[in-house]
Structures are given as structure tokens and as C-alpha cells.
Design a protein around this motif. Structure first.
Motif, PDB file in Angstrom:
ATOM      1  N   GLY A 172      -4.149   0.887   3.227  1.00 50.63           N
ATOM      2  CA  GLY A 172      -3.592   1.661   3.793  1.00 50.63           C
ATOM      3  C   GLY A 172      -4.870   1.704   5.106  1.00 50.63           C
ATOM      4  O   GLY A 172      -5.948   1.334   5.060  1.00 50.63           O
ATOM      5  N   THR A 173      -4.411   2.219   5.919  1.00 49.63           N
ATOM      6  CA  THR A 173      -5.642   2.200   7.357  1.00 49.63           C
ATOM      7  C   THR A 173      -6.462   3.227   6.909  1.00 49.63           C
ATOM      8  O   THR A 173      -6.449   3.887   5.865  1.00 49.63           O
ATOM      9  CB  THR A 173      -4.832   2.254   8.777  1.00 49.63           C
ATOM     10  N   PRO A 174      -7.001   2.989   8.213  1.00 53.72           N
ATOM     11  CA  PRO A 174      -9.095   3.979   8.149  1.00 53.72           C
ATOM     12  C   PRO A 174      -8.380   5.475   8.032  1.00 53.72           C
ATOM     13  O   PRO A 174      -8.290   6.283   7.060  1.00 53.72           O
ATOM     14  CB  PRO A 174      -9.573   3.770   8.674  1.00 53.72           C
ATOM     15  N   ALA A 175      -6.877   5.897   9.174  1.00 54.65           N
ATOM     16  CA  ALA A 175      -6.740   7.065   9.326  1.00 54.65           C
ATOM     17  C   ALA A 175      -6.016   7.237   7.759  1.00 54.65           C
ATOM     18  O   ALA A 175      -5.704   8.869   7.896  1.00 54.65           O
ATOM     19  CB  ALA A 175      -5.764   6.967  10.760  1.00 54.65           C
ATOM     20  N   GLN A 176      -5.584   6.759   7.077  1.00 59.87           N
ATOM     21  CA  GLN A 176      -5.100   7.021   5.572  1.00 59.87           C
ATOM     22  C   GLN A 176      -5.408   7.586   4.811  1.00 59.87           C
ATOM     23  O   GLN A 176      -5.226   8.079   3.717  1.00 59.87           O
ATOM     24  CB  GLN A 176      -3.785   5.951   5.181  1.00 59.87           C
ATOM     25  N   VAL A 177      -7.032   7.156   4.673  1.00 60.98           N
ATOM     26  CA  VAL A 177      -7.878   7.978   4.002  1.00 60.98           C
ATOM     27  C   VAL A 177      -8.655   9.680   4.088  1.00 60.98           C
ATOM     28  O   VAL A 177      -7.589   9.831   2.537  1.00 60.98           O
ATOM     29  CB  VAL A 177      -9.013   6.992   4.059  1.00 60.98           C
ATOM     30  N   ARG A 178      -8.134   9.579   4.965  1.00 66.30           N
ATOM     31  CA  ARG A 178      -8.677  11.174   4.847  1.00 66.30           C
ATOM     32  C   ARG A 178      -7.288  12.644   4.039  1.00 66.30           C
ATOM     33  O   ARG A 178      -8.109  13.439   4.046  1.00 66.30           O
ATOM     34  CB  ARG A 178      -8.702  11.854   6.602  1.00 66.30           C
ATOM     35  N   PRO A 179      -5.830  12.002   4.751  1.00 64.76           N
ATOM     36  CA  PRO A 179      -5.080  13.044   3.913  1.00 64.76           C
ATOM     37  C   PRO A 179      -5.024  13.097   2.498  1.00 64.76           C
ATOM     38  O   PRO A 179      -4.437  14.064   1.831  1.00 64.76           O
ATOM     39  CB  PRO A 179      -3.930  12.332   4.749  1.00 64.76           C
ATOM     40  N   LEU A 180      -5.535  11.644   2.013  1.00 67.15           N
ATOM     41  CA  LEU A 180      -5.424  11.710   0.472  1.00 67.15           C
ATOM     42  C   LEU A 180      -6.824  12.218   0.246  1.00 67.15           C
ATOM     43  O   LEU A 180      -6.816  13.186  -0.797  1.00 67.15           O
ATOM     44  CB  LEU A 180      -5.208  10.646   0.215  1.00 67.15           C
ATOM     45  N   ILE A 181      -8.069  11.834  -0.048  1.00 66.38           N
ATOM     46  CA  ILE A 181      -9.109  12.404   0.210  1.00 66.38           C
ATOM     47  C   ILE A 181      -9.770  13.547   1.593  1.00 66.38           C
ATOM     48  O   ILE A 181     -11.142  12.422   2.359  1.00 66.38           O
ATOM     49  CB  ILE A 181      -9.313  10.867  -0.181  1.00 66.38           C
ATOM     50  N   PRO A 182      -9.486  14.712   1.445  1.00 69.42           N
ATOM     51  CA  PRO A 182      -9.994  14.877   2.775  1.00 69.42           C
ATOM     52  C   PRO A 182     -11.798  14.812   3.074  1.00 69.42           C
ATOM     53  O   PRO A 182     -12.480  15.387   4.031  1.00 69.42           O
ATOM     54  CB  PRO A 182      -9.494  16.421   2.338  1.00 69.42           C
ATOM     55  N   SER A 183     -12.056  14.977   1.880  1.00 71.59           N
ATOM     56  CA  SER A 183     -13.532  15.023   1.747  1.00 71.59           C
ATOM     57  C   SER A 183     -14.211  14.371   0.862  1.00 71.59           C
ATOM     58  O   SER A 183     -13.771  14.074  -0.357  1.00 71.59           O
ATOM     59  CB  SER A 183     -14.458  16.256   1.836  1.00 71.59           C
ATOM     60  N   ALA A 184     -15.665  14.275   0.509  1.00 72.54           N
ATOM     61  CA  ALA A 184     -16.211  13.867  -0.009  1.00 72.54           C
ATOM     62  C   ALA A 184     -16.575  14.753  -1.753  1.00 72.54           C
ATOM     63  O   ALA A 184     -16.851  13.919  -3.055  1.00 72.54           O
ATOM     64  CB  ALA A 184     -18.383  13.061  -0.224  1.00 72.54           C
ATOM     65  N   GLU A 185     -15.948  15.390  -1.615  1.00 77.67           N
ATOM     66  CA  GLU A 185     -16.450  16.613  -3.048  1.00 77.67           C
ATOM     67  C   GLU A 185     -15.204  16.507  -3.389  1.00 77.67           C
ATOM     68  O   GLU A 185     -14.637  17.450  -4.498  1.00 77.67           O
ATOM     69  CB  GLU A 185     -16.270  17.965  -1.891  1.00 77.67           C
ATOM     70  N   ASN A 186     -13.866  15.765  -2.919  1.00 79.22           N
ATOM     71  CA  ASN A 186     -12.887  15.883  -3.544  1.00 79.22           C
ATOM     72  C   ASN A 186     -13.053  14.990  -4.440  1.00 79.22           C
ATOM     73  O   ASN A 186     -13.985  14.109  -4.270  1.00 79.22           O
ATOM     74  CB  ASN A 186     -12.094  15.245  -2.797  1.00 79.22           C
ATOM     75  N   GLY A 187     -12.641  15.220  -5.929  1.00 81.33           N
ATOM     76  CA  GLY A 187     -12.694  14.616  -7.317  1.00 81.33           C
ATOM     77  C   GLY A 187     -12.670  13.142  -6.856  1.00 81.33           C
ATOM     78  O   GLY A 187     -12.906  12.211  -7.964  1.00 81.33           O
ATOM     79  N   LEU A 188     -11.450  12.713  -6.616  1.00 83.02           N
ATOM     80  CA  LEU A 188     -11.086  11.192  -5.738  1.00 83.02           C
ATOM     81  C   LEU A 188     -11.749  10.327  -5.332  1.00 83.02           C
ATOM     82  O   LEU A 188     -11.727   9.408  -5.407  1.00 83.02           O
ATOM     83  CB  LEU A 188      -9.719  11.592  -5.503  1.00 83.02           C
ATOM     84  N   PHE A 189     -12.683  10.685  -4.292  1.00 85.14           N
ATOM     85  CA  PHE A 189     -13.415  10.138  -3.635  1.00 85.14           C
ATOM     86  C   PHE A 189     -14.161   9.706  -4.976  1.00 85.14           C
ATOM     87  O   PHE A 189     -14.560   7.829  -4.970  1.00 85.14           O
ATOM     88  CB  PHE A 189     -14.201  10.932  -2.396  1.00 85.14           C
ATOM     89  N   SER A 190     -14.885  10.033  -5.669  1.00 84.51           N
ATOM     90  CA  SER A 190     -15.681   9.157  -6.798  1.00 84.51           C
ATOM     91  C   SER A 190     -14.940   8.198  -7.766  1.00 84.51           C
ATOM     92  O   SER A 190     -15.360   7.709  -8.758  1.00 84.51           O
ATOM     93  CB  SER A 190     -16.796  10.602  -7.557  1.00 84.51           C
ATOM     94  N   ARG A 191     -13.834   8.911  -8.221  1.00 79.27           N
ATOM     95  CA  ARG A 191     -13.156   8.052  -9.062  1.00 79.27           C
ATOM     96  C   ARG A 191     -12.230   6.603  -8.268  1.00 79.27           C
ATOM     97  O   ARG A 191     -11.839   6.013  -9.248  1.00 79.27           O
ATOM     98  CB  ARG A 191     -12.315   9.074  -9.383  1.00 79.27           C
ATOM     99  N   GLN A 192     -12.859   6.775  -7.348  1.00 83.60           N
ATOM    100  CA  GLN A 192     -11.664   5.922  -6.916  1.00 83.60           C
ATOM    101  C   GLN A 192     -12.574   4.417  -5.982  1.00 83.60           C
ATOM    102  O   GLN A 192     -13.921   4.905  -5.980  1.00 83.60           O
ATOM    103  CB  GLN A 192      -9.997   6.256  -5.593  1.00 83.60           C
TER     104      GLN A 192
END
Length: 315
Positions: A230-250
Motif C-alpha cells: 500500500g501507499t504510505p498513507a495506508q500504513v497509519r490506519p492499520l498501524i496507528p503508532s509504534a506502540e501498536n503490537g503489529l509494528f514490531s511483528r511486521q
């Protein structure tokens, strides 16, 4: 080892056009990849596109191997089930990931064909059971077959994604070329399955209660792979912040923007969808051969690799 899939037969790439920034180094150094893998990477017409094809191929093929391969890491077995996010500006060439999805389609299509056959048999048995009238109490009611699939839709509800995985013994692949398909589903009223993605990364147990008939469903471990772009703008809706657990898992890969548009009619006339579909059929044959030959492959680091790992971690 010889096997019926003929996975070592490479195809020569038919084009070498470049249109992305070639002043950037490749993310992955040159490596003598097996011919079966290299021929897929060679379909990329820029350094960045070759990089994402490598990541995409590993994510999809790793998802098809799932519980067949494991390695002990941190006192826990881990499996080749990656969660990969390709971040790219518009028109940067990330559409090549649609080719990679073709590698898994033969496996998915066979699972769906089996389900349709089972469903047809179930309906015939159910009609016979319904026609028994009062004698139905003497005969057990036929059970509807589980819907087993490999490719799981990203446009899904929280319960739907759990059902898809549990029916398939925890195995599956989400492959979406528009990340907002997943982020919109997760943010919907019946979504909120970001926690499921986090659990699947660690191969955790999945379970839920079905309220309509008070049925409890579970599977002891999960082996979900995810490939998104996806585009950079599509990242934040899925992973709102670095504290979101998905950030460290993807795993993230950022594609550079293009410098010039290339006339697509100047490229090879060959249909790459068909080429990857053919490779997918070869891979399916290999997976079947592997399943009949071994139960499990366990990888271990040599002592030299262990020393190298300790040395690198100390720096």
C-alpha cells in the motif's frame, strides 16, 4: 534430492527495463538463490521490484510450508509464516506482488474443489435424512463439512477470520495489494482482529464462542502469513503508532519513487500471471511430495553460526 516438481528448471527473464531509482543499493546482497527462486526474482525490472519479489515469494512459499518447517528461537518453535508490508508511492511497481499471489492459488483452488465436493455429498445425505420423516431420530443427522481454504480475504470480520483459520487448522494466507482493504475491515463494527494478527505472528492458540448455538471453537496453534502492499498513507490506519503490537511483528520494505514512466507496451508480450501460475503448480506438486516424504523439518544453527550470532548481538 530428486522430486516430481522439477523445481530446479529456471526460465530466462525476457526483459531488463528499469524505471525506478537505480542509484539506491539493493536491500539484499547478491546470493546464489536456488534456480526456482531466482527465476521469480529475475522477473523484476528494477532493483526495488526484485527486492519485493524476493520478500513476496518468501512470504507466500513460507505460508504454504507453515507447520512443516520450524526452528527453535527464544525457547519457542517458530515457523516460516511472515507478515510483510510493502510500502510504495503510487505507480512505483508494487503491482508485481499480484504475480506472487498466483503461487498459492493452485493449493487454494484444490482445497475449494474438495470443499465443494464434500458440500455436494452433504446436501445429498441431508436430503435423504430429511425424507426419513419420523425415522430421523434413529439416524444421526449428517454434519456439514468445514470450509477449508488457504487464501483468506482481507475484507473480513473478526469472527470470520477466526472461523477461516480454525477450519483450516490454523493455516492461511492474507494477500492484499491494497492495505486499506485490511485496515478498513479491522476498523469496522464487526472487525477488530488486529489482535488475531499479533497472536498469529507468535503462533498462539485461537478460540471464540459462537453465540447463536453456544458453540466453542478453537485451534491449538496458528500459522497465518500476511502479504500487504500500500501507499504510505495506508500504513497509519492499520498501524496507528509504534506502540501498536503489529509494528514490531511486521516486516516493512519501502519502495523508492519512480524517476520516469516507461511505456508498458514496450515490455515483453509474455503474461507473467500465467508464468507464476505455472510455477505455483510446480510448487504444489513439491509440497505434496514433501508431505508424503517427511512429517517435519527442523532447522538448527551450526556452532559456527551460533558464535557469529553472539558476536553480532554483542555489537
Amino acid at each position: 534430492n530428486k522430486n516430481p516438481s522439477n523445481l530446479q528448471a529456471p526460465l530466462t527473464p525476457t526483459h531488463a527495463h528499469t524505471y525506478a531509482r537505480e542509484d539506491l543499493p539493493p536491500a539484499f546482497p547478491d546470493y546464489p538463490w536456488p534456480p526456482f527462486i531466482k527465476q521469480m526474482i529475475d522477473c523484476g525490472n528494477s532493483i526495488a521490484q526484485r527486492d519485493i519479489l524476493l520478500l513476496g515469494v518468501f512470504t507466500v512459499l513460507g505460508g504454504t510450508l507453515n507447520k512443516r518447517v520450524r526452528v527453535l528461537y527464544g525457547q519457542k518453535y517458530m515457523y516460516p509464516c511472515l507478515q510483510t508490508f510493502i510500502v510504495a508511492p503510487p505507480a512505483s511497481g508494487k503491482g508485481a506482488l499480484t504475480w506472487v499471489r498466483r503461487l498459492a492459488e493452485p493449493i487454494h483452488e484444490e482445497m475449494m474443489a474438495r470443499y465443494k465436493d464434500s458440500l455436494k455429498n452433504y446436501r445429498e445425505e441431508k436430503n435423504r435424512w430429511d425424507s426419513l420423516g419420523k425415522k430421523r431420530s434413529e439416524t444421526p443427522e449428517p454434519e456439514q463439512p468445514p470450509l477449508k481454504m488457504f487464501l483468506i480475504a482481507g475484507d473480513n470480520s473478526g469472527t470470520g477470520i477466526l472461523e477461516n483459520l480454525i477450519e483450516a487448522d490454523g493455516v492461511g494466507l492474507i494477500c492484499e495489494t491494497e492495505a486499506d482493504t485490511v485496515s478498513t475491515a479491522i476498523g469496522a463494527d464487526h472487525g477488530h482482529w488486529s489482535d488475531t494478527l499479533r497472536k498469529c505472528h507468535d503462533h498462539e492458540r485461537l478460540a471464540f464462542n459462537r453465540r447463536t448455538n453456544r458453540e466453542y471453537r478453537e485451534c491449538p496453534a496458528s500459522y497465518l502469513s500476511v502479504l500487504l502492499s500500500g501507499t504510505p498513507a495506508q500504513v497509519r490506519p492499520l498501524i496507528p503508532s509504534a506502540e501498536n503490537g503489529l509494528f514490531s511483528r511486521q516486516m516493512f520494505y519501502y519502495m523508492p519513487s519512480i524517476t520516469e514512466w516507461v511505456n508498458q507496451f514496450d515490455l515483453s508480450d509474455e503474461d507473467y500471471d500465467s508464468r507464476f501460475t505455472g510455477w505455483g503448480k510446480q510448487w504444489k506438486t513439491f509440497i505434496e511430495w514433501l508431505g508424503a516424504s517427511v512429517n517435519l523439518i527442523q532447522l538448527k544453527l551450526s556452532e559456527e553460526d551460533r558464535k557469529s550470532t553472539r558476536l553480532n548481538s554483542s555489537h
